[in-house]
Write a protein that holds these residues in place. Sequence first.
Motif, PDB file in Angstrom:
ATOM      1  N   HIS A 111       0.836  -1.238   0.107  1.00 27.30           N
ATOM      2  CA  HIS A 111       0.049  -0.003   0.079  1.00 27.30           C
ATOM      3  C   HIS A 111       0.955   1.184  -0.120  1.00 27.30           C
ATOM      4  O   HIS A 111       1.617   1.255   0.989  1.00 27.30           O
ATOM      5  CB  HIS A 111      -0.943   0.128   1.410  1.00 27.30           C
TER       6      HIS A 111
ATOM      7  N   SER B 266     -16.881   0.316  -0.401  1.00 28.20           N
ATOM      8  CA  SER B 266     -15.839  -0.169  -1.501  1.00 28.20           C
ATOM      9  C   SER B 266     -15.685   1.219  -2.540  1.00 28.20           C
ATOM     10  O   SER B 266     -16.728   1.508  -3.156  1.00 28.20           O
ATOM     11  CB  SER B 266     -16.377  -1.297  -2.113  1.00 28.20           C
TER      12      SER B 266
ATOM     13  N   ARG C 132     -14.083   2.128  -6.436  1.00 30.50           N
ATOM     14  CA  ARG C 132     -13.013   1.655  -7.521  1.00 30.50           C
ATOM     15  C   ARG C 132     -13.053   3.000  -8.619  1.00 30.50           C
ATOM     16  O   ARG C 132     -13.918   3.527  -8.735  1.00 30.50           O
ATOM     17  CB  ARG C 132     -13.449   0.587  -8.063  1.00 30.50           C
TER      18      ARG C 132
ATOM     19  N   ALA D 297     -10.259   1.408  -3.033  1.00 25.25           N
ATOM     20  CA  ALA D 297     -10.067   1.772  -1.699  1.00 25.25           C
ATOM     21  C   ALA D 297     -11.064   1.565  -1.055  1.00 25.25           C
ATOM     22  O   ALA D 297     -12.298   0.963  -1.614  1.00 25.25           O
ATOM     23  CB  ALA D 297      -9.632   3.253  -1.671  1.00 25.25           C
ATOM     24  N   GLY D 298     -11.145   1.574   0.222  1.00 24.45           N
ATOM     25  CA  GLY D 298     -12.386   1.561   1.026  1.00 24.45           C
ATOM     26  C   GLY D 298     -12.309   2.372   2.451  1.00 24.45           C
ATOM     27  O   GLY D 298     -11.274   2.973   2.869  1.00 24.45           O
TER      28      GLY D 298
HETATM   29  P1  AMP Z   1     -12.624  -3.499  -0.464  1.00 24.12           P
HETATM   30  O1  AMP Z   1     -13.456  -2.558  -1.424  1.00 24.12           O
HETATM   31  O2  AMP Z   1     -13.249  -3.708   0.724  1.00 24.12           O
HETATM   32  O3  AMP Z   1     -12.215  -4.383  -1.344  1.00 24.12           O
HETATM   33  O4  AMP Z   1     -11.419  -2.685  -0.133  1.00 24.12           O
HETATM   34  C1  AMP Z   1     -10.412  -2.296  -1.179  1.00 24.12           C
HETATM   35  C2  AMP Z   1      -9.040  -1.857  -0.751  1.00 24.12           C
HETATM   36  O5  AMP Z   1      -9.266  -0.739   0.024  1.00 24.12           O
HETATM   37  C3  AMP Z   1      -8.488  -2.823   0.290  1.00 24.12           C
HETATM   38  O6  AMP Z   1      -7.618  -3.789  -0.352  1.00 24.12           O
HETATM   39  C4  AMP Z   1      -7.804  -1.996   1.322  1.00 24.12           C
HETATM   40  O7  AMP Z   1      -6.499  -1.724   0.543  1.00 24.12           O
HETATM   41  C5  AMP Z   1      -8.322  -0.688   1.182  1.00 24.12           C
HETATM   42  N1  AMP Z   1      -9.398  -0.487   2.303  1.00 24.12           N
HETATM   43  C6  AMP Z   1     -10.673  -1.116   2.680  1.00 24.12           C
HETATM   44  N2  AMP Z   1     -11.176  -0.621   3.715  1.00 24.12           N
HETATM   45  C7  AMP Z   1     -10.481   0.009   4.458  1.00 24.12           C
HETATM   46  C8  AMP Z   1     -10.311   0.653   5.656  1.00 24.12           C
HETATM   47  N3  AMP Z   1     -11.235   0.817   6.532  1.00 24.12           N
HETATM   48  N4  AMP Z   1      -9.038   1.239   5.914  1.00 24.12           N
HETATM   49  C9  AMP Z   1      -8.035   1.196   5.269  1.00 24.12           C
HETATM   50  N5  AMP Z   1      -7.956   0.771   4.004  1.00 24.12           N
HETATM   51  C10 AMP Z   1      -9.243  -0.099   3.662  1.00 24.12           C
END
Ligand code: AMP
Length: 339
Positions: free
Chosen positions: A119, A279, A281, A304-305
């Motif tokens: 990251h 989520s 994108r 990201a998220g």
């Molecule tokens: P997701 O959409 O949940 O698949 O998350 C996508 C990416 O965002 C993950 O691979 C993490 O790198 C990052 N991410 C998601 N949620 C969080 C969070 N609460 N804090 C920090 N990074 C996050």
Amino acid sequence: MTEVAVVKDLARVAAIVAGCGEVALACHVHPDGDALGSLLAFHLLCRSHGVSSVASWGEPFAVAPHYHFLPGLDLASSPAAFPPRPEVMVTFDCSSLRRLGELEGPAQAAGELVVLDHHADNARFGSINVVDTAAASTATVVRRLAGELGWVLDHDVALDLYVGLLTDTGRFQYPNTTSEVFVLAEELAGHGLPLGVITRELFEKHRFAYLRLAAAALSRAHLDQEHRLAAAWVTAEDLAQYGVEFDETEGLIDLVRRTAEADVSCVLKEAPGEGLRVSLRSVAGVDVGRVASELGGGGHHFMAGFTSDRSIPATIERIVDRLSGSPPSTAGRGLPERR
Ligand code: AMP
Ligand code: MN
Ligand code: MN
């Protein structure tokens, strides 16, 4: 981080792991394919090379059903069994101490804390940080560490690493899909991996109830043409009505991100007892990692998220605010400028 620095730090990590009595391994909470794949691959490698290891992640100690086939999952321990003061601890795919959940305590008390990650926003919270922001996945970094240790991959290790690589590149579709990704994929696939089965298990197999829920979520999805944002959401009521578990909805974002009229897509999901998990994108130049980090989360430029304690409409509004704050830049993304 430069290539040279990564190699130097990997050599140090290899010496520490090879020489320690036991290594405690942890990935981020709510593990995804890269977190789990990297963690379990290294756990299996330690076991087959005479290094005692324990592997876990913070509560809830559960994984989404599409990860149940990962080799070594049955060898993970509940966080309650994690050593409170590990001699050596290694974290996988974890960008900050906070993302370790309750394993933050052991990380702070560890004699040596090794951070393996990719990251860009990694807080470098370890005593040794191997953070290769150019790597498509943490699995990529684990593959290199295994090489540094002189450890040979077997079928199960290759499968776990392949899952990490495949999921973090959105099955070779996100912009981090470089030729190097395919070099590693080829090596891993060469261990006789059932590629079609893996793809089906991870992305292409859902209970019928999920199709119904996805249809409902998509039918009311919102397209903000001005900000080129597509948004869909899943409430706790939806989950109850369709009989779908929260963890089954991980792939919904990949449907929403297909929207041609949008550069940014988001899915907002009510997580039991946690508020909204969001989520994000990006398919163009918009840095959704910045958006997410401004809203208390993090991630990568295009994936990201974050977690929100506000309502669905209020959270979408906050995303839109952040998007209007900075116009999309296509610099360096290999994309034509959009007018
Ligand atoms: P997701 O959409 O949940 O698949 O998350 C996508 C990416 O965002 C993950 O691979 C993490 O790198 C990052 N991410 C998601 N949620 C969080 C969070 N609460 N804090 C920090 N990074 C996050
Ligand atoms: Mn992850
Ligand atoms: Mn990752």
